[in-house]
Design a protein around this motif. Sequence first.
Motif, PDB file in Angstrom:
ATOM      1  N   ARG A 109       3.583  -8.006   7.868  1.00 54.66           N
ATOM      2  CA  ARG A 109       2.539  -8.165   6.845  1.00 54.66           C
ATOM      3  C   ARG A 109       2.844  -7.374   5.573  1.00 54.66           C
ATOM      4  O   ARG A 109       2.494  -7.801   4.477  1.00 54.66           O
ATOM      5  N   PHE A 110       3.491  -6.220   5.723  1.00 56.22           N
ATOM      6  CA  PHE A 110       3.801  -5.367   4.580  1.00 56.22           C
ATOM      7  C   PHE A 110       5.301  -5.410   4.310  1.00 56.22           C
ATOM      8  O   PHE A 110       6.109  -5.482   5.243  1.00 56.22           O
ATOM      9  N   THR A 111       5.661  -5.298   3.025  1.00 59.78           N
ATOM     10  CA  THR A 111       7.067  -5.270   2.638  1.00 59.78           C
ATOM     11  C   THR A 111       7.268  -4.218   1.559  1.00 59.78           C
ATOM     12  O   THR A 111       6.552  -4.223   0.548  1.00 59.78           O
ATOM     13  N   VAL A 112       8.244  -3.359   1.762  1.00 65.80           N
ATOM     14  CA  VAL A 112       8.577  -2.356   0.757  1.00 65.80           C
ATOM     15  C   VAL A 112       9.812  -2.835   0.003  1.00 65.80           C
ATOM     16  O   VAL A 112      10.745  -3.375   0.597  1.00 65.80           O
ATOM     17  N   SER A 113       9.815  -2.632  -1.310  1.00 63.45           N
ATOM     18  CA  SER A 113      10.947  -3.052  -2.128  1.00 63.45           C
ATOM     19  C   SER A 113      11.079  -2.112  -3.320  1.00 63.45           C
ATOM     20  O   SER A 113      10.156  -1.350  -3.633  1.00 63.45           O
ATOM     21  N   ARG A 114      12.246  -2.182  -3.972  1.00 60.27           N
ATOM     22  CA  ARG A 114      12.519  -1.307  -5.120  1.00 60.27           C
ATOM     23  C   ARG A 114      12.949  -2.141  -6.313  1.00 60.27           C
ATOM     24  O   ARG A 114      13.617  -3.160  -6.171  1.00 60.27           O
ATOM     25  N   ASP A 115      12.593  -1.654  -7.488  1.00 56.41           N
ATOM     26  CA  ASP A 115      13.088  -2.211  -8.747  1.00 56.41           C
ATOM     27  C   ASP A 115      13.751  -1.063  -9.499  1.00 56.41           C
ATOM     28  O   ASP A 115      13.079  -0.216 -10.071  1.00 56.41           O
ATOM     29  N   GLY A 116      15.086  -1.033  -9.481  1.00 49.26           N
ATOM     30  CA  GLY A 116      15.802   0.066 -10.095  1.00 49.26           C
ATOM     31  C   GLY A 116      15.624   0.146 -11.594  1.00 49.26           C
ATOM     32  O   GLY A 116      15.582   1.231 -12.168  1.00 49.26           O
TER      33      GLY A 116
END
Length: 123
Positions: free
Chosen positions: A65-72
């Motif tokens: 249900r949850f997703t962690v992501s990065r935008d450098g």
Amino acid sequence: QVQLYESGGGLVQAGGSLRLSCAAPERLLDDYAVGWFRQEPGKEREFVAGSGWNGEGYVDSVKGRFTVSRDGVKRTVYLQMESLKPEDTAVYFCALRTGDAYYSRRRYDYDFWGQGTQVTVSS
């Protein structure tokens, strides 16, 4: 001292979605592990998700249900939350672990914390 800036919390109905953001002024989010934690009144702060050289990890209750992501480029880490449930209601915190690039599930391994953002899911 590192300042982490959180945003994106709010009130949503069960089944809805929110995206939390965690921004840092320096280029630290690229090099270190980041964790998301949450805390309900009177309870311990618990691990929700983490991102680091060891990939991404989630507490069982939010997997799928949850997703962690990065935008450098934006120096921002996101926590996308889908299919929210009333039991997801809590104050959510992002945290930076500058001593290691591997995320940890232990809150004491993190050095810097955001101010927290309230997420409320109504039934």
